[in-house]
Design an enzyme around this catalytic site. Structure first.
Site, PDB file in Angstrom:
ATOM      1  N   ASN A   1       0.795  -1.394   0.118  1.00  0.00           N
ATOM      2  CA  ASN A   1       0.026  -0.099   0.004  1.00  0.00           C
ATOM      3  C   ASN A   1       0.589   1.161  -0.046  1.00  0.00           C
ATOM      4  O   ASN A   1       0.275   2.194  -0.587  1.00  0.00           O
ATOM      5  CB  ASN A   1      -0.817   0.036   1.145  1.00  0.00           C
TER       6      ASN A   1
ATOM      7  N   GLU B   1       2.037 -11.641  -2.180  1.00  0.00           N
ATOM      8  CA  GLU B   1       1.778 -11.290  -0.786  1.00  0.00           C
ATOM      9  C   GLU B   1       0.902 -12.666  -0.302  1.00  0.00           C
ATOM     10  O   GLU B   1      -0.061 -12.989  -0.879  1.00  0.00           O
ATOM     11  CB  GLU B   1       0.703 -10.003  -0.668  1.00  0.00           C
TER      12      GLU B   1
ATOM     13  N   ASN C   1      -0.107  -1.647  -6.999  1.00  0.00           N
ATOM     14  CA  ASN C   1      -0.532  -2.628  -5.839  1.00  0.00           C
ATOM     15  C   ASN C   1      -1.927  -2.677  -5.459  1.00  0.00           C
ATOM     16  O   ASN C   1      -2.353  -1.485  -5.404  1.00  0.00           O
ATOM     17  CB  ASN C   1       0.438  -2.561  -4.842  1.00  0.00           C
ATOM     18  N   GLU C   2      -2.453  -3.720  -5.519  1.00  0.00           N
ATOM     19  CA  GLU C   2      -4.027  -3.828  -5.002  1.00  0.00           C
ATOM     20  C   GLU C   2      -4.705  -2.684  -5.520  1.00  0.00           C
ATOM     21  O   GLU C   2      -5.626  -2.065  -4.674  1.00  0.00           O
ATOM     22  CB  GLU C   2      -3.866  -4.118  -3.665  1.00  0.00           C
TER      23      GLU C   2
END
Length: 505
Positions: free
Chosen positions: A72, A291, A172-173
């Protein structure tokens, strides 16, 4: 006593075991970097301020690649802040973890640390609050030898040769509403495709990872992968998977978490192959499970979360989960799941490495120690070589609330023909019954010349290693009986084991 029979034949391998399967992850989060790998005042600190006791433990763990700097964190990160003279680097707010980032450790320092531990850098770019232009500038800074402003700035900052980063994460994400700059699959897919294509214009041999779903429980799971890959299939090599597990009062289901990971991987592979078929492509997209871990996220949300407009601490204690034997057994089972899919999961990153949901813990000015999860990772990294081999399993099942009836034993094997060694990794999911396991090796392997085993178990499945008792839990030797072309061993309840077998064939 329960009984199970396994058989393995290396003539039917799953796939070659890529060493990048044993990667990890360090994010600028909590005490992962500061007071974790970097503590200049520590008695073991080297000239760069890095704790040598931590370096030795990371080497022992056997980590191949390390994903950095987030997570994050990366979606609000300005990479320029982390290079140049340390005294001139700006302090910035980290909105992802409500902290202050000093930028004392940046790209150059972290790369020096990677050289000390013998791991390879897997670099993430910010596609949350930034985009293609900034990614290209970072690529030029890291990978171009000389002749431009960015490359020459790197040289002026003390790094004559390029960092030559080969593997890159495109954000990311980006499906998560918690992510700075999160977007729809359509918008992210277009941005990722544009960035990937531009990066390949610089170097067509880069390995690029596009964001998959941040978990299989996301409402957009599956459709996100399909839409994103429909935009960038020809320009990327991997799609990412993220999964975390925690015990929530249902230990039977928790012990079977590997079943969920198996289903997750199979679903993403099926979706990627669907896009491949629709496009008529000859390329296969692999999975980067970058992850994965046991994470008590509920504790973070209810206890550890930092709030307040005037409260932005530096390196706060965040996500410092204390892992039990049960956690480590589930952890070992997740590694088994990764090996079961070695044909398509060719990169993985344990999240994370030090202090933050980590196998290694440290105390400022004090010791570093191994959590229970350290042991299955280190043993699997050391012994899973060559090809992954599926095992034919005959074992009793048990009922779970989440996954139905699952086998009481979880297992996978590896075979290294050059070394003449096979390894078997097993879990006994039973909470109350020991398990007698007979492992039959195919005649093609030849005679068994040696066999040894270790087990992770404790009579108290909630036992853990702490600052006060850092060696409470450790591996123990396990008796192995050799009977012709088979071996027999007994696993106690809630246990993980590694068996190594020398063969003459």
């Amino acid at each position: 006593m329960l009984d199970a029979r396994l058989s393995l034949d290396p003539r039917s391998p799953i796939g070659t075991i890529d060493r990048r399967l044993f990667g990890s992850f360090i994010e600028h989060l909590g005490r992962a970097v500061y007071d974790g790998i970097h503590e200049p005042s520590h008695p073991t600190a080297d000239g760069n301020g890095f704790r040598q006791d931590v370096i030795e433990l990371v080497k022992e763990l056997g980590v191949s690649t390390i994903r950095y700097p987030g997570g994050n964190f990366v979606s609000g990160f300005r990479w320029e802040d982390s290079v140049g003279p340390v005294a001139e680097r700006p302090r910035r707010l980290d909105l992802a973890w409500h902290s202050t980032e000093t930028n004392e450790v940046g790209l150059h320092e972290f790369s020096d640390w990677l050289e000390a531990v013998g791991s390879e850098l897997m670099l993430a770019v910010n596609l949350g609050t930034r985009g293609t232009a900034e990614a290209l500038e970072l690529l030029e800074y890291t990978n171009l030898a000389s002749g431009t402003a960015r490359a020459d700035a790197r040289r002026a900052n003390g790094r004559e040769k390029p960092f030559d980063v080969r593997m890159w994460c495109l954000g990311n994400e980006m499906d998560g509403p918690w992510q700075l700059g999160h977007s729809s699959a359509e918008d992210y897919g277009k941005k990722a495709a544009m960035t990937a294509s531009a990066m390949r214009s610089f170097d067509p041999d880069l390995q690029l990872v596009v964001c998959g779903s941040s978990s299989s429980s996301m409402p957009t799971f599956g459709e996100w992968e399909r839409v994103v890959l429909s935009h960038c299939y020809d320009d990327v090599d991997y799609i990412s998977c993220h999964a975390y597990y925690e015990e929530k009062g249902d230990r039977a289901s928790f012990l079977a978490s590997g079943v969920d990971m198996d289903r997750f991987i199979d679903a993403v592979v099926a979706t990627a192959d669907h896009v491949k078929a629709v496009r008529g492509s000859s390329r296969a997209i692999d999975l980067s499970f970058d992850e994965w871990n046991i994470w008590y996220n509920e504790k973070f949300e209810t206890v550890d979360k930092i709030t307040g407009v005037d409260n932005w601490p530096v390196a706060p204690r965040l996500l410092e989960d204390e892992y039990t034997v049960t956690d480590a057994v589930v952890f070992g089972s997740l590694m088994i799941s990764l090996l079961k899919h070695a044909d398509r999961v060719t990169s993985a990153s344990l999240a994370q490495l030090v202090n933050v949901i980590a196998p290694i813990m440290t105390e400022p000015g004090g010791p570093a120690w191994r959590q229970t999860t350290f042991f299955p990772f280190a043993e699997t990294s050391a012994h899973a070589r060559g090809v992954a081999v599926d095992v034919t399993l005959d074992a009793p099942g048990y009922d779970t609330a989440r996954y139905g009836t699952v086998p009481v034993v979880d297992a996978v094997a590896s075979y290294d023909a050059a070394a003449g060694r096979a390894a078997v990794f097993l879990v006994n999911r039973s909470q109350d019954a020991p398990l007698r396991v007979s492992v039959q090796l195919a005649s093609a392997l030849g005679a068994i010349t040696a066999a040894d085993a270790v087990v992770l178990h404790d009579d108290d499945p909630t036992a853990s290693n702490t600052l006060a008792h850092p060696d409470r839990v450790s591996l123990k030797g396990l008796e192995v009986q050799v009977d012709g072309s088979s071996i027999v061993l007994e696993l106690p309840p809630v246990s993980w084991a590694r068996v190594s077998v020398g063969v003459a064939g």
